[in-house]
Design a protein around this motif. Structure first.
Motif, mmCIF file in Angstrom:
data_model
loop_
_atom_site.group_PDB
_atom_site.id
_atom_site.type_symbol
_atom_site.label_atom_id
_atom_site.label_comp_id
_atom_site.label_asym_id
_atom_site.label_seq_id
_atom_site.Cartn_x
_atom_site.Cartn_y
_atom_site.Cartn_z
ATOM 1 N N ALA A 47 0.817 -1.220 0.000
ATOM 2 C CA ALA A 47 0.000 0.000 0.000
ATOM 3 C C ALA A 47 0.849 1.267 0.000
ATOM 4 O O ALA A 47 0.442 2.294 -0.541
ATOM 5 C CB ALA A 47 -0.953 0.003 1.191
ATOM 6 N N SER A 48 2.041 1.208 0.576
ATOM 7 C CA SER A 48 2.880 2.411 0.665
ATOM 8 C C SER A 48 3.746 2.613 -0.573
ATOM 9 O O SER A 48 4.482 3.600 -0.650
ATOM 10 C CB SER A 48 3.773 2.339 1.904
ATOM 11 O OG SER A 48 4.692 1.271 1.778
ATOM 12 N N VAL A 58 8.290 2.774 -6.475
ATOM 13 C CA VAL A 58 9.196 2.960 -5.339
ATOM 14 C C VAL A 58 8.626 2.177 -4.157
ATOM 15 O O VAL A 58 7.469 2.367 -3.781
ATOM 16 C CB VAL A 58 9.338 4.449 -4.960
ATOM 17 C CG1 VAL A 58 10.278 4.603 -3.774
ATOM 18 C CG2 VAL A 58 9.818 5.269 -6.143
ATOM 19 N N PHE A 59 9.461 1.305 -3.587
ATOM 20 C CA PHE A 59 9.076 0.498 -2.433
ATOM 21 C C PHE A 59 9.832 0.989 -1.210
ATOM 22 O O PHE A 59 11.034 1.254 -1.276
ATOM 23 C CB PHE A 59 9.424 -0.973 -2.665
ATOM 24 C CG PHE A 59 8.668 -1.604 -3.794
ATOM 25 C CD1 PHE A 59 7.451 -2.225 -3.574
ATOM 26 C CD2 PHE A 59 9.179 -1.576 -5.084
ATOM 27 C CE1 PHE A 59 6.753 -2.808 -4.620
ATOM 28 C CE2 PHE A 59 8.498 -2.160 -6.138
ATOM 29 C CZ PHE A 59 7.275 -2.776 -5.900
ATOM 30 N N ASN A 60 9.135 1.104 -0.106
ATOM 31 C CA ASN A 60 9.755 1.420 1.176
ATOM 32 C C ASN A 60 10.201 0.106 1.807
ATOM 33 O O ASN A 60 9.400 -0.809 1.973
ATOM 34 C CB ASN A 60 8.774 2.131 2.096
ATOM 35 C CG ASN A 60 8.300 3.441 1.511
ATOM 36 O OD1 ASN A 60 9.069 4.141 0.875
ATOM 37 N ND2 ASN A 60 7.042 3.754 1.700
ATOM 38 N N ASN A 64 10.833 2.242 5.657
ATOM 39 C CA ASN A 64 11.246 3.412 4.899
ATOM 40 C C ASN A 64 12.690 3.840 5.178
ATOM 41 O O ASN A 64 13.111 4.920 4.799
ATOM 42 C CB ASN A 64 10.289 4.588 5.105
ATOM 43 C CG ASN A 64 10.264 5.520 3.925
ATOM 44 O OD1 ASN A 64 10.662 5.170 2.825
ATOM 45 N ND2 ASN A 64 9.792 6.724 4.136
ATOM 46 N N GLU A 65 13.453 2.971 5.834
ATOM 47 C CA GLU A 65 14.883 3.261 6.021
ATOM 48 C C GLU A 65 15.613 3.159 4.686
ATOM 49 O O GLU A 65 16.570 3.870 4.432
ATOM 50 C CB GLU A 65 15.485 2.287 7.028
ATOM 51 C CG GLU A 65 16.910 2.620 7.392
ATOM 52 C CD GLU A 65 17.427 1.796 8.552
ATOM 53 O OE1 GLU A 65 18.642 1.541 8.572
ATOM 54 O OE2 GLU A 65 16.636 1.414 9.428
ATOM 55 N N ILE A 84 18.645 0.864 -5.236
ATOM 56 C CA ILE A 84 18.407 0.520 -3.833
ATOM 57 C C ILE A 84 19.349 1.391 -3.020
ATOM 58 O O ILE A 84 20.537 1.518 -3.355
ATOM 59 C CB ILE A 84 18.610 -0.984 -3.534
ATOM 60 C CG1 ILE A 84 18.417 -1.313 -2.058
ATOM 61 C CG2 ILE A 84 19.944 -1.488 -4.003
ATOM 62 C CD1 ILE A 84 17.024 -1.249 -1.563
ATOM 63 N N GLY A 85 18.817 2.043 -2.009
ATOM 64 C CA GLY A 85 19.645 2.919 -1.194
ATOM 65 C C GLY A 85 18.902 3.402 0.027
ATOM 66 O O GLY A 85 17.715 3.100 0.223
#
Length: 98
Positions: A47-48, A58-60, A64-65, A84-85
């Motif tokens: 969902a985020s 974009v995936f958290n 979300n770190e 990825i970062g």
């Protein structure tokens, strides 16, 4: 079943950031076992996730770190890892062109 290019990007990342390994493996396993045909299908699972133009999502990761950007070819069921970062590293790139 999805096909992900290239898993090596993920494992190289989690070797440097060991706290991300479990979360990236979970994302990978979920993506491999999903039948995502549209961005809305992804939103049902994540969902985020943020939907960008040109089939970029974009995936958290890990609360979300970390951020993972993937480009999708829904017709062929291909996923291309584009980035990825950390959240800070993400803020320094253009997610729509990377």
């Amino acid at each position: 079943m999805e096909r992900i290019f290239a898993k090596s990007i993920l494992w190289k990342y989690w070797l440097r950031h060991q706290d991300s390994e479990r979360y990236l493996k979970t994302w990978y396993d979920t993506a491999m076992n999903s039948d995502w045909k549209t961005p809305n299908d992804i939103k049902q699972t994540y969902a985020s996730a943020s939907i960008l133009k040109e089939s970029r999502i974009v995936f958290n990761i890990k609360g979300n770190e970390y951020r993972l950007i993937a480009k999708f070819n829904f017709e062929k069921q291909w996923i291309f890892i584009r980035f990825i970062g950390t959240h800070d590293e993400y803020n320094k790139i253009n997610a729509e062109t990377i």
